[in-house]
Design a protein around this motif. Structure first.
Motif, mmCIF file in Angstrom:
data_model
loop_
_atom_site.group_PDB
_atom_site.id
_atom_site.type_symbol
_atom_site.label_atom_id
_atom_site.label_comp_id
_atom_site.label_asym_id
_atom_site.label_seq_id
_atom_site.Cartn_x
_atom_site.Cartn_y
_atom_site.Cartn_z
ATOM 1 N N LEU A 8 -9.010 5.604 1.085
ATOM 2 C CA LEU A 8 -7.689 5.604 0.485
ATOM 3 C C LEU A 8 -6.765 4.463 1.517
ATOM 4 O O LEU A 8 -6.669 4.644 2.790
ATOM 5 C CB LEU A 8 -6.832 6.942 0.508
ATOM 6 C CG LEU A 8 -5.413 6.824 0.062
ATOM 7 C CD1 LEU A 8 -5.571 6.581 -1.509
ATOM 8 C CD2 LEU A 8 -4.813 8.302 0.211
ATOM 9 N N ASP A 9 -6.419 3.284 0.899
ATOM 10 C CA ASP A 9 -5.614 2.470 1.665
ATOM 11 C C ASP A 9 -4.217 2.905 1.932
ATOM 12 O O ASP A 9 -3.603 2.597 3.132
ATOM 13 C CB ASP A 9 -5.702 1.058 0.842
ATOM 14 C CG ASP A 9 -5.181 0.068 1.818
ATOM 15 O OD1 ASP A 9 -5.784 -0.325 2.804
ATOM 16 O OD2 ASP A 9 -3.898 -0.371 1.439
ATOM 17 N N HIS A 10 -3.579 3.294 0.889
ATOM 18 C CA HIS A 10 -2.097 3.582 0.969
ATOM 19 C C HIS A 10 -1.764 4.537 -0.160
ATOM 20 O O HIS A 10 -2.568 4.379 -1.043
ATOM 21 C CB HIS A 10 -1.217 2.643 1.092
ATOM 22 C CG HIS A 10 -1.255 1.761 -0.002
ATOM 23 N ND1 HIS A 10 -1.867 0.721 -0.417
ATOM 24 C CD2 HIS A 10 -0.090 1.840 -1.079
ATOM 25 C CE1 HIS A 10 -1.553 0.143 -1.459
ATOM 26 N NE2 HIS A 10 -0.509 0.883 -2.087
ATOM 27 N N GLY A 50 -1.917 7.080 12.279
ATOM 28 C CA GLY A 50 -3.359 6.812 12.385
ATOM 29 C C GLY A 50 -3.833 5.573 11.560
ATOM 30 O O GLY A 50 -3.065 4.648 11.905
ATOM 31 N N ALA A 51 -4.606 5.700 10.850
ATOM 32 C CA ALA A 51 -4.996 4.535 10.026
ATOM 33 C C ALA A 51 -4.562 4.601 8.541
ATOM 34 O O ALA A 51 -4.975 3.736 7.729
ATOM 35 C CB ALA A 51 -6.665 4.475 9.897
#
Length: 134
Positions: A8-10, A50-51
């Motif tokens: 999941l990118d965003h 985090g990421a």
């Protein structure tokens, strides 16, 4: 071959009050608020941890395309933390952020979790969880 997703990118939260949302997630949950310039040149806001990244859309001024029913308060989010739930309880109490439920055991995506439930300024359900190591 069946195509598969890798992550999941965003995600996007539609919010009623940008400043209140940023303050809650920054001060309450330790996320970093970041302004960024989108591809069309507009300045937008995101929360980073985090990421991961949560883009913020202010209701009535959403970035297009958007969800069909972009509504503040419609999300249910679960965040993982290595900080003990008891430390989270103490931190939230100092800030006056009420815990709606917990600590309670739940089923996480990868393992059992121990969770606290609270609400952000728009009423989104926010779950802060520790993985339970077996």
């Amino acid at each position: 071959m069946q195509p598969k997703l890798t992550g999941l990118d965003h995600l996007v939260l539609t919010v009623g009050n940008l400043d209140a949302t940023i303050a809650f997630y920054r001060d309450g949950l330790g996320m970093q608020a970041e302004a960024f310039t989108s591809m069309d040149g507009t300045v937008r806001w995101a929360l980073k941890f985090g990421a991961q990244k949560i883009n913020l859309h202010v209701v009535g001024a959403e970035f297009e395309p958007k969800a069909r029913c972009a509504t503040p308060g419609s999300a249910d989010l679960c965040f993982l933390s290595d900080v003990a739930i008891s430390d989270w309880q103490a931190h939230l109490a100092v800030l006056g952020i009420p815990v709606e439920e917990g600590p309670v055991r739940r089923t996480g995506a990868m393992a059992p979790i121990l969770s606290l439930y609270l609400r952000d300024p728009d009423g989104n359900l926010v779950e802060v969880s520790n993985p339970i190591m077996s």
